[in-house]
Design a protein around this motif. Structure first.
Motif, short mmCIF file in Angstrom:
data_model
loop_
_atom_site.label_atom_id
_atom_site.label_comp_id
_atom_site.label_asym_id
_atom_site.label_seq_id
_atom_site.Cartn_x
_atom_site.Cartn_y
_atom_site.Cartn_z
N MET A 1 -28.56 92.78 12.71
CA MET A 1 -28.66 91.35 13.02
C MET A 1 -27.46 90.55 12.54
O MET A 1 -27.37 89.36 12.79
N LYS A 2 -26.50 91.19 11.85
CA LYS A 2 -25.36 90.46 11.27
C LYS A 2 -24.57 89.69 12.33
O LYS A 2 -24.23 88.53 12.13
N THR A 3 -24.26 90.32 13.43
CA THR A 3 -23.46 89.66 14.47
C THR A 3 -24.20 88.47 15.04
O THR A 3 -23.63 87.38 15.22
N PRO B 1 -34.45 89.47 19.76
CA PRO B 1 -33.71 88.93 18.63
C PRO B 1 -32.84 87.72 19.00
O PRO B 1 -32.67 86.80 18.22
N ILE B 2 -32.31 87.72 20.22
CA ILE B 2 -31.48 86.58 20.64
C ILE B 2 -32.33 85.33 20.78
O ILE B 2 -31.98 84.26 20.26
N PHE C 1 -36.19 93.71 12.85
CA PHE C 1 -34.92 94.28 13.25
C PHE C 1 -34.10 94.46 11.98
O PHE C 1 -34.03 93.55 11.16
N PRO C 2 -33.47 95.60 11.79
CA PRO C 2 -32.71 95.86 10.57
C PRO C 2 -31.64 94.79 10.34
O PRO C 2 -30.95 94.39 11.27
N ASP D 1 -25.06 82.55 15.33
CA ASP D 1 -25.90 81.38 15.08
C ASP D 1 -25.21 80.41 14.12
O ASP D 1 -25.14 79.21 14.37
N GLN D 2 -24.67 80.94 13.03
CA GLN D 2 -23.96 80.09 12.05
C GLN D 2 -22.76 79.41 12.68
O GLN D 2 -22.49 78.24 12.42
N PHE D 3 -22.03 80.13 13.52
CA PHE D 3 -20.87 79.55 14.20
C PHE D 3 -21.30 78.41 15.13
O PHE D 3 -20.71 77.33 15.12
N LEU D 4 -22.33 78.64 15.93
CA LEU D 4 -22.81 77.61 16.85
C LEU D 4 -23.27 76.36 16.11
O LEU D 4 -23.04 75.24 16.56
#
Length: 121
Positions: A96-98, A9-10, A91-92, A103-106
């Motif tokens: 995946m929220k964190t 997922p990462i 992946f549920p 991703d949004q922060f980066l």
């Protein structure tokens, strides 16, 4: 996770989603040029018995990113592969929220570009 093909997922969220066309090109070359029966993953028990269909199924998330349908083999084969557990890329959303927030922060601080299909968004 044993004997399954999974795109981390990462890596999926922070890397492959930024350059999905390049990932698709790599998958095309790999499945076109190599007639493999096993794959040695980077972080899990190896080898994993896997076919071209299994490999394509593990990267099925690219269809959603690119807005395309890329199945070059019968849909039943892909469905069978997923059900039998050779590939997994779901992946549920709650899990995946964190990662999505990271991703949004980066993207918001300019550390990474939000790029899909070669277009900045």
């Amino acid at each position: 996770m044993s004997q399954k093909l999974i795109v981390s997922p990462i890596v999926k969220t922070l890397v492959f989603s930024k350059v999905p066309e390049k990932v698709r090109d790599w998958i095309d070359r790999t499945t076109r040029d190599w007639a493999f029966k096993r794959i040695i993953p980077a972080h899990f028990a190896a080898p994993v018995n896997a076919s071209r269909s299994d490999f394509l199924a593990a990267f099925g998330f690219l269809d959603e990113i690119l807005g395309t349908s890329y199945v070059r083999h019968p849909l039943s084969s892909l469905l069978f592969t997923s059900i039998m557990g050779k590939a997994g890329s779901y992946f549920p959303p709650d899990g995946m929220k964190t990662l999505s927030s990271l991703d949004q922060f980066l993207v918001s601080v300019g550390a990474v570009k939000k790029t899909v299909s070669g277009r900045k968004q």
